[in-house]
Enzyme design. Sequence first.
Site, PDB file in Angstrom:
ATOM      1  N   GLU A  67      -3.121  18.024   2.549  1.00  0.00           N
ATOM      2  CA  GLU A  67      -4.244  17.553   3.361  1.00  0.00           C
ATOM      3  C   GLU A  67      -3.862  17.640   4.836  1.00  0.00           C
ATOM      4  O   GLU A  67      -2.832  17.076   5.241  1.00  0.00           O
ATOM      5  CB  GLU A  67      -4.592  16.101   2.991  1.00  0.00           C
ATOM      6  CG  GLU A  67      -5.876  15.655   3.649  1.00  0.00           C
ATOM      7  CD  GLU A  67      -6.161  14.159   3.500  1.00  0.00           C
ATOM      8  OE1 GLU A  67      -7.316  13.763   3.646  1.00  0.00           O
ATOM      9  OE2 GLU A  67      -5.219  13.382   3.238  1.00  0.00           O
ATOM     10  N   HIS A  96     -13.547  12.665  -2.328  1.00  0.00           N
ATOM     11  CA  HIS A  96     -13.767  11.217  -2.350  1.00  0.00           C
ATOM     12  C   HIS A  96     -13.803  10.592  -0.963  1.00  0.00           C
ATOM     13  O   HIS A  96     -13.978   9.386  -0.836  1.00  0.00           O
ATOM     14  CB  HIS A  96     -12.650  10.569  -3.169  1.00  0.00           C
ATOM     15  CG  HIS A  96     -11.317  10.769  -2.513  1.00  0.00           C
ATOM     16  ND1 HIS A  96     -10.733  12.018  -2.389  1.00  0.00           N
ATOM     17  CD2 HIS A  96     -10.474   9.908  -1.901  1.00  0.00           C
ATOM     18  CE1 HIS A  96      -9.582  11.890  -1.740  1.00  0.00           C
ATOM     19  NE2 HIS A  96      -9.401  10.622  -1.441  1.00  0.00           N
ATOM     20  N   ASP A  97     -13.601  11.384   0.085  1.00  0.00           N
ATOM     21  CA  ASP A  97     -13.546  10.838   1.443  1.00  0.00           C
ATOM     22  C   ASP A  97     -14.793  11.103   2.280  1.00  0.00           C
ATOM     23  O   ASP A  97     -14.838  10.713   3.449  1.00  0.00           O
ATOM     24  CB  ASP A  97     -12.338  11.416   2.197  1.00  0.00           C
ATOM     25  CG  ASP A  97     -11.024  10.817   1.717  1.00  0.00           C
ATOM     26  OD1 ASP A  97     -11.037   9.668   1.236  1.00  0.00           O
ATOM     27  OD2 ASP A  97      -9.993  11.498   1.839  1.00  0.00           O
ATOM     28  N   ASP A 143      -1.836  13.387  -7.070  1.00  0.00           N
ATOM     29  CA  ASP A 143      -1.894  13.076  -5.651  1.00  0.00           C
ATOM     30  C   ASP A 143      -0.533  12.520  -5.245  1.00  0.00           C
ATOM     31  O   ASP A 143      -0.035  11.581  -5.873  1.00  0.00           O
ATOM     32  CB  ASP A 143      -2.980  12.023  -5.399  1.00  0.00           C
ATOM     33  CG  ASP A 143      -3.777  12.307  -4.146  1.00  0.00           C
ATOM     34  OD1 ASP A 143      -3.150  12.442  -3.090  1.00  0.00           O
ATOM     35  OD2 ASP A 143      -5.016  12.364  -4.225  1.00  0.00           O
ATOM     36  N   ASP A 162      -1.262  13.919   0.183  1.00  0.00           N
ATOM     37  CA  ASP A 162      -2.095  13.065   1.022  1.00  0.00           C
ATOM     38  C   ASP A 162      -1.575  12.992   2.457  1.00  0.00           C
ATOM     39  O   ASP A 162      -0.384  12.707   2.676  1.00  0.00           O
ATOM     40  CB  ASP A 162      -2.070  11.653   0.404  1.00  0.00           C
ATOM     41  CG  ASP A 162      -3.063  10.715   1.031  1.00  0.00           C
ATOM     42  OD1 ASP A 162      -4.264  10.926   0.840  1.00  0.00           O
ATOM     43  OD2 ASP A 162      -2.632   9.771   1.715  1.00  0.00           O
ATOM     44  N   ASP A 180     -11.060   5.422 -16.454  1.00  0.00           N
ATOM     45  CA  ASP A 180      -9.662   5.447 -16.894  1.00  0.00           C
ATOM     46  C   ASP A 180      -9.352   6.768 -17.595  1.00  0.00           C
ATOM     47  O   ASP A 180     -10.235   7.628 -17.761  1.00  0.00           O
ATOM     48  CB  ASP A 180      -9.386   4.248 -17.826  1.00  0.00           C
ATOM     49  CG  ASP A 180     -10.393   4.150 -18.950  1.00  0.00           C
ATOM     50  OD1 ASP A 180     -10.684   5.184 -19.577  1.00  0.00           O
ATOM     51  OD2 ASP A 180     -10.908   3.030 -19.184  1.00  0.00           O
TER      52      ASP A 180
HETATM   53  C1  GLC Z   1      -6.279  10.427   2.574  1.00  0.00           C
HETATM   54  C2  GLC Z   1      -7.026  10.093   1.313  1.00  0.00           C
HETATM   55  C3  GLC Z   1      -7.867   8.884   1.569  1.00  0.00           C
HETATM   56  C4  GLC Z   1      -6.942   7.740   1.899  1.00  0.00           C
HETATM   57  C5  GLC Z   1      -6.024   8.078   3.069  1.00  0.00           C
HETATM   58  C6  GLC Z   1      -4.873   7.133   3.133  1.00  0.00           C
HETATM   59  O1  GLC Z   1      -7.102  10.818   3.596  1.00  0.00           O
HETATM   60  O2  GLC Z   1      -7.766  11.196   0.865  1.00  0.00           O
HETATM   61  O3  GLC Z   1      -8.688   8.553   0.491  1.00  0.00           O
HETATM   62  O4  GLC Z   1      -7.681   6.605   2.212  1.00  0.00           O
HETATM   63  O5  GLC Z   1      -5.458   9.358   2.948  1.00  0.00           O
HETATM   64  O6  GLC Z   1      -4.026   7.332   2.040  1.00  0.00           O
HETATM   65 CA    CA Z   2     -11.560   1.163 -18.184  1.00  0.00          CA
END
Ligand code: GLC
Ligand code: CA
Length: 550
Positions: free
Chosen positions: A254, A327-328, A99, A200, A30
Site C-alpha cells: 500500500e 475497505h477504505d 494483510d 499495510d 468469520d
Molecule cells: C491502511 C488500512 C486501513 C487502516 C490503516 C491503518 O490504510 O487499509 O484500513 O486503517 O492502514 O492500519
Molecule cells: Ca461469526
Amino acid sequence: MEHTQWYKGRVFYQIWPRSFKDGNGDGMGDLWGVYEKLDYIKSLGVGGIWFSPLYPSPGVDCGYDISDYMDIAPEYGGMEAFEKVLEGAHARDIKVIMDLVVNHTSSQHEWFQKSRRRIEPYTDYYIWRPARPGGGLPNNWDSLFEGKAWQFDELRGEYYLHLFAVEQPDLNMDNPLVREEVKKILRFWLDKGVDGFREDVITFISKTEGLPDDRLMPASRGLLLYNNGPHLLEYLTEFYDGALADYDCMTLAEGPMINVKKALRYIEEKPGKVIDMIIQFECMSADCIATDYIHTPFSLRRLKRAWTKWQKGLAGKAWNMLYLENHDHPRVISRYGSEKYRVLSGKTLAAAYLFQQGTPFVYQGQEIGMTNWYPADPEMYEDVQTRWQYLHKATKRSPDKRLKRLWDASRDSARTPVQWTDGPKAGFTEGEPWFYLNENYKEVNVAAAEADPDSLLHFYRRAIALRQSLPAVRSGSYRAFDAFSGKRCVYAREGEGQRLLVVCAFSEAEQRFRAPAGFDLSAAKLVLQNYSDAPQGKLRPYECRVYLWA
Ligand code: GLC
Ligand code: CA
C-alpha cells in the site's frame, strides 16, 4: 526460489472478514462463513483472495490493530478454521494473501506492554520520546486518524508515536530486532502455505531521522517525513532477502500518495526488485483531493489521467494492481457511477478497469453493485476515523453538512455486511449483525443477482472470463483516446495478434460516438456489452462495449 509471477494471470477478491459472511450466528463475519462461500468466490473466475486482517485484535481499527501476528482471532474461527479455508482455497486453485500490518501494532500487543515497562529486549521496539524542554510534544506531526501523533504514557513517562489511532503505536523499524520480528512473521505464514502479503501502509515504516517538525504541510503534518522515508528500500530489501526470496510468493504494497517514479524504485522488474505491485491512490482521487474528506465533483478526466499515467508508466517495466474499491473508500458506483443507473454504471466501471494491464482486485459486494450507506445519525458510524472527522473537523458547518460529508467520504459505506439474500438480515447472519445493513438489500443482493441474467454479478463473471481468455489484455500495449472527454473512457489494447477496443460511457445523457481512426467496427466482434443491441454513432447512458479484432 524462482518467483513465477503467478499473480499476473489472476484476478483477486478482497475479503473484509467482519462483514463478509457470518458462519456461527454471533453477528460477525468469520472464516466459517468464508468456507461456505468458497464456491461462490470461485464462480467469479477469481484466482486469489486478499484477507484484511484476521489476527487477534482489540478491534479499535477493525483488525488493523494487531495484538498477535502469529494467530487467527477466535471470533474468526481460530487457526483451525483458517487452515480449512486455506486448504479449501488451494483445492480450488485460489491463492491466499494475508494483510501484513507492521507499521504499528495494537497497544495491547505484548511487545508494547513490555516496552512501556522498559522490559528488554522490547524497550526500543516503539518510537518513544521525552517531552520537549518546557513540556511540548516531541514534534508537530499529526495522526491521520485523530489529533496529534503523540500520546503520553504514564507508565513509561514518555510519549510514543502513533500515526493512526492512539491504540496503534508505531513500531521502531530502525531497530534491527523489530525487522527480525517482521521476517519471522513472514516466514511463519509462508511456511503455513499462504501465498503472499498485502502490506499495510508499508511506505510509512522509515521515519526521517531525528523526527523533525514538519514546516511545509498545513495538515497531515509529518506525512512527507515518514512516507517513502530514507531507509524504506533498505528495509524492504531486507524483508525480501531474509524471507520472501525463499518462497514463490507475491507482495502488494500500500503506497499512499505514491507516484510512478517512486513506485518503480520498489517494483521495477530488474535485479533489486523488492515488491511485486503497489496500491496507488491516484485512481481514488477523481472526486477528492488527497483524502476522501476533501470532496470534489467526480471528474472522469482525472480518473482517466491517473489510469493512463500508470498504464504507460509501468508498461514493460512493472506490473499494475487495478482496483475500484476496497475497505477504505466509499462504494464506487456512488462515487464514480450513478445510483440511478446502478447496474449499467456498475458494468461500465467494471469494463473500464478490468481490461487494463495488471492484476485486478474486486472488493466484496462490488460484484453485486453495493452502494453507499446514508445513516440518519452520525452516531451510527463505527469507524474510528469517521467518528473523529465528525467530532473534530468542519465543526463550523451545520450538523447536516457534516453528516453529508460523512456520506461522501466514510469508509463505513464499504463496511456494511454483504447482502446475500432479501431475507432476514440480508442472509448475512442468523443473529444480530455487528453493524447496520444497507437498506437496499431487498433489491441488491447475491440471490437476486444470481437469478437475473442481466445482473452486474453475471457481467463480472463474463468480463473476468473474457479478460482471462485474451492474451492481449495480459501483455498488449495500451492506448487511450478521447483524453479530454469528461463523458467517455475509450482505450485500446493490442498485442498477440489481437486488438481490443473498450468504450465506456460515463453520462446519464446519450452521447454521439465515433470509433477512433483505424478502428473499423464493422469488422470487429462485439464481445461484451451492457445493452442488448449496439446502434452505430451513439452511446446510451453508461453504455459500455468491448470490441475485438482477432
Ligand atoms: C491502511 C488500512 C486501513 C487502516 C490503516 C491503518 O490504510 O487499509 O484500513 O486503517 O492502514 O492500519
Ligand atoms: Ca461469526
